[in-house]
Write a protein that holds these residues in place. Structure first.
Motif, short mmCIF file in Angstrom:
data_model
loop_
_atom_site.label_atom_id
_atom_site.label_comp_id
_atom_site.label_asym_id
_atom_site.label_seq_id
_atom_site.Cartn_x
_atom_site.Cartn_y
_atom_site.Cartn_z
N ARG A 183 -35.67 -15.43 37.84
CA ARG A 183 -36.62 -16.17 38.36
C ARG A 183 -36.59 -17.70 37.43
N ARG A 191 -33.72 -9.15 33.08
CA ARG A 191 -33.04 -9.77 33.94
C ARG A 191 -33.82 -10.52 35.13
N SER A 192 -34.77 -9.83 35.64
CA SER A 192 -35.42 -10.42 36.84
C SER A 192 -36.29 -11.80 36.08
N GLU A 193 -36.64 -11.80 35.01
CA GLU A 193 -37.24 -12.98 34.34
C GLU A 193 -36.29 -13.82 34.27
N ARG A 198 -36.45 -5.76 33.81
CA ARG A 198 -37.51 -6.72 33.71
C ARG A 198 -36.75 -7.95 33.10
#
Length: 83
Positions: free
Chosen positions: A67, A62-64, A60
């Protein structure tokens, strides 16, 4: 925004979990303690759950971060195209 993953807190939690004194499972009757094998399996399950949650939290985070990076890149591209 969620807090970033702290590896030291995770290691501390794992050490505390591994050092926990054996106890009776809440679902088991109080007159029957759990067998040693069941206790070890229960501890392993807890460690796997904590590990899985940690990996999910890392994903989460890393994805944030990705993004946010993509948004900054797109903003920069939009500014460059306007100029």
């Amino acid at each position: 925004m969620p807090a970033n993953f702290n590896a030291e807190e995770f290691d501390t939690a794992l050490r505390q979990l591994k050092q926990a004194a054996p106890a009776v499972a809440p679902s088991a009757p109080s007159s029957e303690p759990i067998a040693a094998g069941q206790w070890q399996q229960s501890e392993k399950f807890r460690v796997r759950v904590i590990t899985a949650r940690t990996k999910l939290k890392l994903m989460r985070d890393r994805s944030e971060a990705l993004r946010d990076s993509l948004k900054r890149f797109r903003d920069q591209q939009a500014c460059a195209n306007r100029a």
